[in-house]
Design a protein around this motif. Structure first.
Motif, short mmCIF file in Angstrom:
data_model
loop_
_atom_site.label_atom_id
_atom_site.label_comp_id
_atom_site.label_asym_id
_atom_site.label_seq_id
_atom_site.Cartn_x
_atom_site.Cartn_y
_atom_site.Cartn_z
N PHE A 105 -9.34 68.06 44.43
CA PHE A 105 -9.37 67.58 43.05
C PHE A 105 -8.96 66.11 43.07
O PHE A 105 -8.45 65.61 44.06
N GLU A 106 -9.21 65.42 41.97
CA GLU A 106 -8.85 64.00 41.90
C GLU A 106 -7.36 63.87 41.61
O GLU A 106 -6.86 64.41 40.62
N LEU A 107 -6.68 63.15 42.46
CA LEU A 107 -5.24 62.93 42.32
C LEU A 107 -5.01 61.78 41.34
O LEU A 107 -5.43 60.66 41.58
N LYS A 108 -4.38 62.08 40.21
CA LYS A 108 -4.17 61.06 39.19
C LYS A 108 -2.74 60.53 39.18
O LYS A 108 -2.51 59.42 38.76
N GLY A 109 -1.78 61.33 39.60
CA GLY A 109 -0.38 60.92 39.60
C GLY A 109 0.30 61.52 40.81
O GLY A 109 -0.20 61.43 41.93
N ASN A 110 1.43 62.16 40.58
CA ASN A 110 2.14 62.83 41.66
C ASN A 110 1.42 64.12 42.05
O ASN A 110 0.65 64.68 41.28
N LEU A 111 1.69 64.58 43.28
CA LEU A 111 1.11 65.84 43.76
C LEU A 111 2.09 66.97 43.46
O LEU A 111 3.23 66.94 43.92
N PHE A 112 1.64 67.95 42.71
CA PHE A 112 2.46 69.11 42.38
C PHE A 112 2.25 70.21 43.41
O PHE A 112 1.20 70.29 44.05
N ALA A 113 3.21 71.10 43.54
CA ALA A 113 3.18 72.17 44.53
C ALA A 113 1.97 73.06 44.37
O ALA A 113 1.43 73.57 45.36
N ILE A 114 1.52 73.27 43.15
CA ILE A 114 0.37 74.14 42.91
C ILE A 114 -0.89 73.61 43.59
O ILE A 114 -1.79 74.36 43.93
#
Length: 141
Positions: free
Chosen positions: A79-88
């Motif tokens: 997916f496109e990373l827009k901010g921080n990377l979440f665990a999900i």
């Protein structure tokens, strides 16, 4: 020469000897005055000393060098990373990652970002909530 060996020592402590040797090859040098050392190779910045953390912060180019060693890698979903990377969004992570470590975020085998781990590698893969990596730099498309 003294500065280069001091930088290599800090990198060895932070990432391990293999990554330090890979970053500090014969074409790499450190510039600037402490605590604002920059590591450059062929006029491309790989990392910079962070006064607040007392460690080197990677650029995306530096993340590519670390990724070649197969350490501190977090693989994310497509997916496109827009901010921080979440665990999900984490598929898997290096189990050796500790909170505060510099991490390299990869998607489909490509380095897409670098940042600081806010949870351990094991937690990134097991948990479904929370920020896994606080992103500092993203790769240009």
């Amino acid at each position: 020469e003294d500065r280069k060996e001091t930088i290599r020592s800090v990198l060895s402590f932070q990432f391990g000897k293999d990554i330090a040797d890979r970053i500090m090859d014969e074409n790499t040098f450190g510039t600037g005055r402490f605590p604002y050392w920059k590591i450059q190779r062929n006029k491309v910045q790989l990392a910079m000393m962070s006064e607040e953390r007392g460690a080197f912060s990677l650029t995306v180019d530096g993340g590519k060098v670390v990724a070649e060693c197969g350490k501190n890698i977090v693989n994310m979903m497509d997916f496109e990373l827009k901010g921080n990377l979440f665990a999900i969004g984490v598929i898997d992570a290096d189990p050796g990652i500790r909170i505060g470590d510099e991490t390299v975020v990869m998607k489909n085998g490509e380095v897409v970002a670098v940042g600081v781990a806010t949870m351990s590698g094991r937690e990134m893969t097991e948990l479904k909530r929370g920020i896994a990596v606080k992103i500092r730099h993203k790769a240009k498309k």
